[in-house]
Motif scaffolding. Structure first.
Motif, PDB file in Angstrom:
ATOM      1  N   VAL A  19       0.845  -1.263   0.128  1.00 27.94           N
ATOM      2  CA  VAL A  19      -0.005   0.073  -0.195  1.00 27.94           C
ATOM      3  C   VAL A  19       0.721   1.096  -0.068  1.00 27.94           C
ATOM      4  O   VAL A  19       1.689   1.351   0.872  1.00 27.94           O
ATOM      5  N   LEU A  20       0.520   2.088  -1.014  1.00 24.36           N
ATOM      6  CA  LEU A  20       1.617   3.274  -1.357  1.00 24.36           C
ATOM      7  C   LEU A  20       1.104   4.431  -0.331  1.00 24.36           C
ATOM      8  O   LEU A  20       0.631   5.532  -0.802  1.00 24.36           O
TER       9      LEU A  20
ATOM     10  N   THR B 186       4.933  -1.388   3.895  1.00 25.39           N
ATOM     11  CA  THR B 186       6.038  -2.165   3.708  1.00 25.39           C
ATOM     12  C   THR B 186       5.661  -3.536   2.986  1.00 25.39           C
ATOM     13  O   THR B 186       4.346  -3.915   3.383  1.00 25.39           O
ATOM     14  N   ALA B 187       6.328  -4.387   2.505  1.00 28.04           N
ATOM     15  CA  ALA B 187       5.985  -5.612   2.076  1.00 28.04           C
ATOM     16  C   ALA B 187       7.331  -6.501   1.903  1.00 28.04           C
ATOM     17  O   ALA B 187       8.270  -6.086   1.610  1.00 28.04           O
TER      18      ALA B 187
ATOM     19  N   SER C  52      21.699 -14.501  -8.979  1.00 29.39           N
ATOM     20  CA  SER C  52      20.588 -15.118  -8.615  1.00 29.39           C
ATOM     21  C   SER C  52      20.503 -16.087  -7.418  1.00 29.39           C
ATOM     22  O   SER C  52      19.432 -16.380  -6.997  1.00 29.39           O
ATOM     23  N   GLU C  53      21.652 -16.490  -7.138  1.00 31.65           N
ATOM     24  CA  GLU C  53      21.721 -17.340  -6.040  1.00 31.65           C
ATOM     25  C   GLU C  53      22.905 -16.593  -4.977  1.00 31.65           C
ATOM     26  O   GLU C  53      23.977 -16.394  -5.340  1.00 31.65           O
ATOM     27  N   PRO C  54      22.718 -16.865  -3.679  1.00 36.66           N
ATOM     28  CA  PRO C  54      21.543 -17.268  -2.963  1.00 36.66           C
ATOM     29  C   PRO C  54      20.147 -16.150  -2.923  1.00 36.66           C
ATOM     30  O   PRO C  54      20.589 -15.188  -2.988  1.00 36.66           O
ATOM     31  N   ALA C  55      18.912 -16.779  -2.771  1.00 34.22           N
ATOM     32  CA  ALA C  55      18.028 -15.902  -2.628  1.00 34.22           C
ATOM     33  C   ALA C  55      18.162 -14.671  -1.267  1.00 34.22           C
ATOM     34  O   ALA C  55      18.693 -15.098  -0.158  1.00 34.22           O
ATOM     35  N   GLN C  56      18.066 -13.405  -1.684  1.00 29.84           N
ATOM     36  CA  GLN C  56      18.146 -12.393  -0.860  1.00 29.84           C
ATOM     37  C   GLN C  56      16.825 -11.903  -0.201  1.00 29.84           C
ATOM     38  O   GLN C  56      15.752 -11.821  -0.932  1.00 29.84           O
ATOM     39  N   GLU C  57      16.657 -11.805   1.054  1.00 31.64           N
ATOM     40  CA  GLU C  57      15.433 -11.175   1.648  1.00 31.64           C
ATOM     41  C   GLU C  57      15.647  -9.564   1.230  1.00 31.64           C
ATOM     42  O   GLU C  57      16.553  -8.929   1.728  1.00 31.64           O
ATOM     43  N   TRP C  58      14.471  -9.211   0.682  1.00 35.88           N
ATOM     44  CA  TRP C  58      14.175  -7.654   0.621  1.00 35.88           C
ATOM     45  C   TRP C  58      12.941  -7.135   1.059  1.00 35.88           C
ATOM     46  O   TRP C  58      11.915  -7.866   1.473  1.00 35.88           O
ATOM     47  N   THR C  59      13.141  -5.722   1.647  1.00 34.33           N
ATOM     48  CA  THR C  59      11.838  -5.151   1.955  1.00 34.33           C
ATOM     49  C   THR C  59      11.316  -4.201   1.196  1.00 34.33           C
ATOM     50  O   THR C  59      12.299  -3.060   0.684  1.00 34.33           O
TER      51      THR C  59
ATOM     52  N   ALA D 281       6.731   6.278  -4.828  1.00 36.61           N
ATOM     53  CA  ALA D 281       7.908   5.173  -5.394  1.00 36.61           C
ATOM     54  C   ALA D 281       7.944   4.359  -4.672  1.00 36.61           C
ATOM     55  O   ALA D 281       7.274   4.188  -3.509  1.00 36.61           O
ATOM     56  N   VAL D 282       9.026   3.179  -4.725  1.00 37.11           N
ATOM     57  CA  VAL D 282       9.421   2.075  -3.696  1.00 37.11           C
ATOM     58  C   VAL D 282      10.808   2.092  -3.799  1.00 37.11           C
ATOM     59  O   VAL D 282      11.539   2.154  -4.637  1.00 37.11           O
ATOM     60  N   LEU D 283      11.321   1.978  -2.407  1.00 34.37           N
ATOM     61  CA  LEU D 283      12.502   1.861  -1.854  1.00 34.37           C
ATOM     62  C   LEU D 283      12.815   0.249  -1.494  1.00 34.37           C
ATOM     63  O   LEU D 283      12.138  -0.090  -0.465  1.00 34.37           O
TER      64      LEU D 283
END
Length: 310
Positions: free
Chosen positions: A146-147, A152-153, A164-171, A190-192
């Motif tokens: 939700v902007l 956050t998501a 591409s490996e390993p998978a990284q956690e992003w917020t 925008a999205v950070l």
């Protein structure tokens, strides 16, 4: 008879030579190899500065000559672990563990701000698509974003370009940027993206309701060493006046000077309070953070707040 007399002296000579050799070996063995060289006390003092070592007891106890496998390889296991931790290219080093918070500022969301009531929403599928588009590798997000302030998501995707490996956690964080066409006319969504579970409290100034973000990459070597307050001020002014910024803001004000309260260390993701001045006497509060961009050169991320009079 002649042969007999010749043979006996030869055997005697050989016996005398062998005895002399044995005496010589005994004399050599006594030099530097006495009891003091093998003294347990001397071994203890060399290993731990004079402390006492607890030796195991019983028939299965290792002998004094049994070497430590780690020491045979040029150091103790603890020494090698410390070396591995200090190696930035090692599997357990800072670079591999993602010690520095990496970021990605997405300014084009493909949304129409003029439609709908209330805050806009980026679906989980579209949010994952923003990561995929930049890394050219699969990503997924658990929730819609939700902007609105505080939105956050959580996502998971590549650690960086061609990683591409390993998978990284992003917020994903909902943020605002100056209007791309007319920076003075307002702001837009925008999205950070930041690595890890979210921004630390030391950088939450970037998410303030009246803050708009921009940034620029300066080069791969930028920020490898901490910046002094003077260096940070100069680079921040360059960000505000750069035509290559994520959102160019040189037309937002007549930027003339920047001062910063402190320097900036890229090893910690936190903001430094700075202030920009214009030729007309306006003052703008700034929050400046490390720009360790996952999709760009290293640079700065700058939060710009509303102006106030001097």
């Amino acid at each position: 008879m002649t042969v007999t007399r010749f043979t006996r002296p030869a055997r005697s000579a050989l016996a005398l030579a062998a005895a002399a050799a044995l005496l010589g070996l005994s004399a050599c063995g006594s030099e530097g190899g006495g009891p003091e060289a093998d003294s347990p006390a001397s071994s203890t003092e060399a290993s731990d500065g004079g402390g006492e070592q607890s030796q195991p007891t019983g028939e299965d106890s290792p002998s004094e000559n049994d070497g430590d496998p780690a020491s045979d390889e040029g150091g103790t296991a603890d020494d090698r672990d410390e070396d591995d931790a200090e190696d930035p290219d090692g599997a357990d080093g800072p670079a591999a563990s993602g010690e520095r918070t990496r970021i990605m500022l997405v300014t084009d969301l493909g949304l129409d701000d003029a439609t709908g009531d209330g805050p806009l929403t980026v679906t989980a599928e579209d949010l994952a698509g923003l990561l995929t588009a930049r890394f050219d590798a699969p990503a997924e997000c658990a929730d819609d974003l939700v902007l609105e302030q505080g939105g956050t998501a959580g996502c998971e995707g590549p650690a960086g370009i061609e990683q591409s490996e390993p998978a990284q956690e992003w917020t994903a964080h909902a943020v605002r940027i100056p209007h791309k066409e007319e920076p003075m006319s307002g702001s837009q969504d925008a999205v950070l993206f930041t690595t890890g579970g979210g921004l630390p409290e030391s950088a939450d100034d970037l998410l303030e309701e009246d803050a708009v973000l921009t940034g620029v990459g300066f080069g791969s070597a930028f920020g490898l060493e901490p910046l002094s307050a003077e260096q940070l001020a100069s680079s921040t002014l360059d960000t505000l006046t750069s035509e290559f910024a994520y959102v160019p803001v040189q037309g937002m004000a007549d930027w003339s000077e920047v001062t910063c309260e402190d320097g900036l260390d890229f090893a910690r993701f936190e903001t430094v309070d700075c202030e920009a001045a214009t030729a007309g006497g306006e003052r703008w509060d700034l929050s400046v953070a490390p720009g360790t961009y996952a999709d760009n050169d290293q640079g700065l991320l700058v939060g710009i707040e509303a102006p106030h009079e001097e």
